[in-house]
Design a protein around this motif. Structure first.
Motif, PDB file in Angstrom:
ATOM      1  N   GLY A  39     192.704  63.002  35.133  1.00 30.10           N
ATOM      2  CA  GLY A  39     191.756  62.163  34.209  1.00 30.10           C
ATOM      3  C   GLY A  39     190.413  62.257  34.352  1.00 30.10           C
ATOM      4  O   GLY A  39     189.996  63.087  35.297  1.00 30.10           O
ATOM      5  N   GLN A  43     188.223  57.248  33.808  1.00 25.70           N
ATOM      6  CA  GLN A  43     189.514  56.594  33.986  1.00 25.70           C
ATOM      7  C   GLN A  43     189.903  56.207  35.522  1.00 25.70           C
ATOM      8  O   GLN A  43     190.473  55.053  35.711  1.00 25.70           O
ATOM      9  CB  GLN A  43     190.629  57.716  33.504  1.00 25.70           C
ATOM     10  CG  GLN A  43     190.535  57.661  31.997  1.00 25.70           C
ATOM     11  CD  GLN A  43     191.542  58.950  31.647  1.00 25.70           C
ATOM     12  OE1 GLN A  43     191.915  59.869  32.470  1.00 25.70           O
ATOM     13  NE2 GLN A  43     192.302  58.784  30.352  1.00 25.70           N
ATOM     14  N   LEU A 111     191.969  51.871  28.839  1.00 26.86           N
ATOM     15  CA  LEU A 111     191.845  53.303  29.182  1.00 26.86           C
ATOM     16  C   LEU A 111     192.357  54.221  28.246  1.00 26.86           C
ATOM     17  O   LEU A 111     193.670  54.061  27.739  1.00 26.86           O
ATOM     18  CB  LEU A 111     192.315  53.498  30.581  1.00 26.86           C
ATOM     19  CG  LEU A 111     191.589  52.717  31.660  1.00 26.86           C
ATOM     20  CD1 LEU A 111     192.112  52.886  32.927  1.00 26.86           C
ATOM     21  CD2 LEU A 111     190.235  53.075  31.689  1.00 26.86           C
TER      22      LEU A 111
END
Length: 111
Positions: A39, A43, A111
């Motif tokens: 990510g 994140q 997210l």
């Protein structure tokens, strides 16, 4: 011996990624780019914030219950009619953990 082993593993965890020793070749990296689950930094910080909100609220709830529960037990042992009032203070301490869990769920949903 354990401390030296721990220090060595930590040092390897910092030095090896910097040297590129464990890096994939460029061709294999291009093939596996579609299957990458890595990510972004945002994140990662979001997951860290969710973990901190849950962990710290649970710690706070534990401290609150540790202070309120013995006092509630003592009050109920002296006067059994004070059970309803005493249990409310214990439940308020537990509510802190639930609020932290809800905040972490909201963070993870963003997210």
């Amino acid at each position: 011996m354990n401390l030296c082993t721990f220090a060595f593993v930590c040092l390897c965890g910092v030095v090896l990624p910097m040297t590129g020793f464990a890096a994939e070749p460029a061709a294999a990296a291009a093939d596996s780019a579609a299957f990458s689950i890595a990510g972004t930094t945002a994140q990662g910080l979001g997951f860290l914030a969710a973990a901190l909100s849950t962990g710290l609220s649970a710690l706070g709830a534990g401290i609150a219950v540790a202070a309120a529960a013995p006092a509630a037990i003592g009050a109920v042992s002296e006067n059994t009619k004070s059970f309803g009032k005493a249990i409310i203070f214990v439940v308020l301490g537990e509510g802190i953990a639930i609020y932290g869990l809800l905040i972490s769920i909201l963070i993870i949903n963003r997210l």
